[in-house]
Design a protein around this motif. Sequence first.
Motif, short mmCIF file in Angstrom:
data_model
loop_
_atom_site.label_atom_id
_atom_site.label_comp_id
_atom_site.label_asym_id
_atom_site.label_seq_id
_atom_site.Cartn_x
_atom_site.Cartn_y
_atom_site.Cartn_z
N PHE A 83 20.40 -10.96 -37.99
CA PHE A 83 19.61 -10.23 -37.00
C PHE A 83 18.20 -10.80 -36.87
O PHE A 83 17.37 -10.26 -36.14
CB PHE A 83 19.52 -8.75 -37.39
N SER A 84 17.91 -11.89 -37.59
CA SER A 84 16.56 -12.45 -37.59
C SER A 84 16.15 -12.97 -36.22
O SER A 84 14.98 -12.89 -35.84
CB SER A 84 16.44 -13.57 -38.62
N LYS A 85 17.07 -13.55 -35.47
CA LYS A 85 16.73 -14.13 -34.18
C LYS A 85 16.85 -13.13 -33.04
O LYS A 85 16.34 -13.39 -31.94
CB LYS A 85 17.64 -15.34 -33.88
N THR A 86 17.48 -12.00 -33.29
CA THR A 86 17.67 -11.01 -32.22
C THR A 86 16.82 -9.76 -32.40
O THR A 86 16.33 -9.21 -31.40
CB THR A 86 19.15 -10.59 -32.14
N LEU A 87 16.65 -9.30 -33.64
CA LEU A 87 15.89 -8.06 -33.86
C LEU A 87 14.57 -8.31 -34.57
O LEU A 87 13.51 -8.00 -34.05
CB LEU A 87 16.72 -7.07 -34.67
N SER A 88 14.64 -8.85 -35.78
CA SER A 88 13.42 -9.06 -36.57
C SER A 88 13.70 -9.98 -37.74
O SER A 88 14.57 -9.66 -38.57
CB SER A 88 12.88 -7.73 -37.09
#
Length: 406
Positions: free
Chosen positions: A244-249
Amino acid sequence: MSVDQFFASRMGRMKASEIRELLKLLDQPDVISFAGGIPDPALFPAAAFRDAMARALADGQAGVSLQYSTSEGYPPLRRWIAAHMRELGVECGEDNILITSGSQQALDYLGKLFLSPGDTALVGWPTYLGALGAFNAYEPNYDRLDPNSNRTAADFAAQAEAEGGRVKFAYLSPDFANPTGVTLTKAERENVLQMARDLDCTVIEDAAYQSLRYDGDSVPPILALEMQQQGDIDACRTIYCGSFSKTLSPGLRIGWVCAAKSVIDKMVLLKQAGDLHTPTLNQIAVAEVVADGFDDHVDTLRNAYRVKRDRMLAALERHMPDGVDWTRPEGGMFVWMTLPKGLDAAELLAEALRSVRVAFVPGAAFYADGSGRNTLRLNFSSPGPEQIEEGITRLGQVLRKHLPET
């Protein structure tokens, strides 16, 4: 006396990340940075996370969100991820999912799980330097992974045996790869699978950028292609690493592994020995945010990053001198540039920082053998459109000093 003499041999393989060092430049307001693979912070769903964490910390909830948790991960988040994987063509259940502290931790655990000193990892030339950093601790050899190569499985096996081990896995990022931005076709993914079957090794599919497609037709994940052949995830050799690092945080450090239960079970043991579990509060917050509108948020990212990618590609067309080439990615965060042979991107970086205050990542760090000195990586997701235009203009000015127009 120096304690250095007591360091394990593996420390000789560990090097500082060039990207982590370059990120320090972000604190210098006059530098236009194309260096880090950094999401645009203006697009973080901050309000959604604020509300989700407030609910998680409300009376009666803090006893769960601030407590120790299971190593496998927060069950509602694992169930959401399993459903997400099914949408991608991977029929799986909660037991096939492990939550990790970012996909970087997954790569570290997979290196620890599979690599003995002297074994061989097949990687791209170039490949994600964070993967090299994670695998280096386990003292492997590297061989070049090329889905279109004429080399046979016997060739790879013989080379690995000559170096004292065997091929344990093929590591690749098939969608909008870091650092090149290149996406593998379905046929190329099937070639990798066939090679892995011939070598009897695993496939590590790094899917950190899979959601960030801006145009072109989507291609099934390697794990989905193998599922079509095997019919059961527990019979598959592919290990899918999501994030989820590239999409959320990136700051919340939430990633996941989707794989056969036998792999997940072993990785749970590594997780228990490593950090017990990924922070519970972060997992709960992510679970709530994805349930409330993940697809809509990703659409917002795609629209914003498409504009930035197009701005960078157009600026490169206008301002780069003859002899310079670059990729044209259908998604992700990166453009990969190749300079004429004889130019050194590290020397170019020093000059660009000094004279025009522009930063990028020299390409040699992405090669297991340190080659590729005439290559570099440009990130378009972090800077704004106007910064992209100005930064590429300045970079073109520096390059024209070395490559005058013919």
